[in-house]
Design an enzyme around this catalytic site. Structure first.
Site, PDB file in Angstrom:
ATOM      1  N   GLY A  11       0.820  -1.205   0.000  1.00 47.99           N
ATOM      2  CA  GLY A  11       0.000   0.000   0.000  1.00 47.99           C
ATOM      3  C   GLY A  11       0.857   1.259   0.000  1.00 47.99           C
ATOM      4  O   GLY A  11       1.874   1.325   0.699  1.00 47.99           O
ATOM      5  N   ARG A  72       0.516  -5.512  -5.922  1.00 51.37           N
ATOM      6  CA  ARG A  72       0.579  -6.782  -5.202  1.00 51.37           C
ATOM      7  C   ARG A  72       1.150  -7.832  -6.164  1.00 51.37           C
ATOM      8  O   ARG A  72       0.934  -7.754  -7.367  1.00 51.37           O
ATOM      9  CB  ARG A  72      -0.816  -7.210  -4.737  1.00 51.37           C
ATOM     10  N   ASP A 103       4.780  -4.498   6.048  1.00 47.93           N
ATOM     11  CA  ASP A 103       5.069  -5.868   6.465  1.00 47.93           C
ATOM     12  C   ASP A 103       5.302  -6.812   5.281  1.00 47.93           C
ATOM     13  O   ASP A 103       6.284  -7.550   5.248  1.00 47.93           O
ATOM     14  CB  ASP A 103       3.912  -6.379   7.330  1.00 47.93           C
ATOM     15  N   THR A 125       4.418   2.849   5.605  1.00 47.16           N
ATOM     16  CA  THR A 125       3.021   2.416   5.743  1.00 47.16           C
ATOM     17  C   THR A 125       2.303   3.351   6.697  1.00 47.16           C
ATOM     18  O   THR A 125       2.881   3.774   7.708  1.00 47.16           O
ATOM     19  CB  THR A 125       2.930   0.967   6.277  1.00 47.16           C
ATOM     20  N   ASP A 127       0.008   2.470   8.601  1.00 45.16           N
ATOM     21  CA  ASP A 127      -0.485   1.695   9.740  1.00 45.16           C
ATOM     22  C   ASP A 127       0.398   1.795  10.977  1.00 45.16           C
ATOM     23  O   ASP A 127      -0.049   1.456  12.082  1.00 45.16           O
ATOM     24  CB  ASP A 127      -0.622   0.221   9.351  1.00 45.16           C
ATOM     25  N   ASP A 129       2.770  -0.104  11.905  1.00 47.61           N
ATOM     26  CA  ASP A 129       2.772  -1.433  12.519  1.00 47.61           C
ATOM     27  C   ASP A 129       4.060  -2.220  12.284  1.00 47.61           C
ATOM     28  O   ASP A 129       4.063  -3.451  12.382  1.00 47.61           O
ATOM     29  CB  ASP A 129       1.580  -2.246  12.000  1.00 47.61           C
ATOM     30  N   ARG A 171      -5.084  -1.794   9.482  1.00 44.22           N
ATOM     31  CA  ARG A 171      -4.965  -3.263   9.436  1.00 44.22           C
ATOM     32  C   ARG A 171      -5.194  -3.838  10.833  1.00 44.22           C
ATOM     33  O   ARG A 171      -6.235  -3.617  11.412  1.00 44.22           O
ATOM     34  CB  ARG A 171      -3.600  -3.679   8.871  1.00 44.22           C
TER      35      ARG A 171
END
Length: 319
Positions: A11, A72, A103, A125, A127, A129, A171
């Site tokens: 992303g 992707r 990730d 990202t 996120d 994360d 996410r």
């Protein structure tokens, strides 16, 4: 190293372009040629790789998204696909690769590293994360986008005396929900890292109404459930006039904040330094405003942790 490659994967996040720019210009400063891989790992497999010059990254530091594009790629999850990618890099005598992403991107870089091709991961990202770094590129920009939306929604919520449920991305991490909820003054924040009690939330909303509160904001992380689903739960628990807003991909767009531009520039440049020093299989990050690097493979074995003290504070301030 004489030649390095750079790709963005997964992303997109605001600040990726600033990181690409830093990689290219830092490398050229040290007389190293840079090749851009277009379209993530899919572009690596197909050989969509082009030499980048100083001008190639001009006028992109302020742009969201990624000038190298992203995609992707299921094929790259196989060893055969990974070998195809390595062969494309070797055709151009590329000695190392900077991978900017989240990730899944790191897992691709890990696979290449395990097969002997040196990679350095740069955390890109929204996120937030990725273990080993306090902040990822794009998190701050997405956070400010969400806060701006919350402020606007609060205006209409108070005008119509409604409860608004706002679903945010992230996410399986609750960082965006927690930070935006705290900064936006949300009455309730739902994150994947903590369980919630619908009856306790309903009771708190009721008490707020009884003391004259005209509206409420509830921020739900997508890793918990959809905003629509939680909106139905609230409606069943307490018959308040409730509306749901799903912010969606607007959170991933927009011009990066100054923080993200500086962070991306620092991390991208550090990735090049590691490759110059012959240190592949690393990931870069920031802790206490200092750049750090750590083993890429070990990083993926760790779990992202969220600051639960912030969550406790948000509950204390939303009484």
């Amino acid at each position: 190293m004489k030649r390095i490659g750079v790709l963005t994967s997964g992303g997109d996040s605001p600040g990726m372009n600033a990181a690409v720019r830093a990689v290219v210009r830092k490398a050229i400063y040290h007389n190293i040629e840079v090749y851009g891989v277009y379209g993530g790992y899919a572009g690596l497999i197909s050989g969509n790789i082009k030499k980048l010059e100083l001008g190639s990254v001009g006028d992109i530091i302020h742009r969201g998204g990624t000038a190298l594009y992203s995609a992707r790629c299921e094929e790259f999850k196989t060893k055969e696909g990974q070998q195809k990618g390595i062969e494309q890099l070797k055709k151009l005598s590329i000695d190392g690769l900077v991978v900017i992403g989240g990730d899944g991107s790191y897992r691709g870089a890990k696979a290449l590293t395990e097969q002997g091709f040196p990679c350095v991961g740069v955390p890109g990202t929204i996120d937030n994360d990725i273990p080993g770094t306090e902040y990822t590129i794009g998190f701050d920009t997405a956070l400010n986008t969400i806060i701006d939306a919350i402020d606007k929604i609060r205006d209409t919520a108070s005008s119509h005396e409604r409860t608004f449920v706002i679903e945010v991305m992230g996410r399986n991490a609750g960082d965006l929900a927690l930070w935006s909820g705290l900064a936006g003054g949300a009455e309730t924040i739902l994150i994947p890292e903590e369980d919630y009690d619908i009856s306790e939330i309903a009771s708190r909303l009721k008490k707020g109404q009884e003391r004259g509160k005209k509206h409420s904001i509830i921020v739900v992380a997508e890793g918990v459930m959809s905003g629509e689903e939680f909106g139905r739960q609230i409606k069943e628990a307490i018959d308040f006039d409730t509306r749901v807003t799903v912010l969606g991909h607007v959170q991933r767009g927009g011009s990066p904040t100054a923080f993200d531009r500086v962070l991306a520039s620092r991390l991208g440049a550090r990735a090049v330094e590691l490759l110059i020093d012959g240190k592949g299989g690393r990931a870069v990050g920031i802790e206490n405003n200092r750049l750090v690097d750590y083993d890429l493979i070990e990083a993926l074995a760790k779990e992202h942790t969220l600051d639960l003290d912030l969550y406790k504070l948000s509950k204390e301030l939303s009484i």
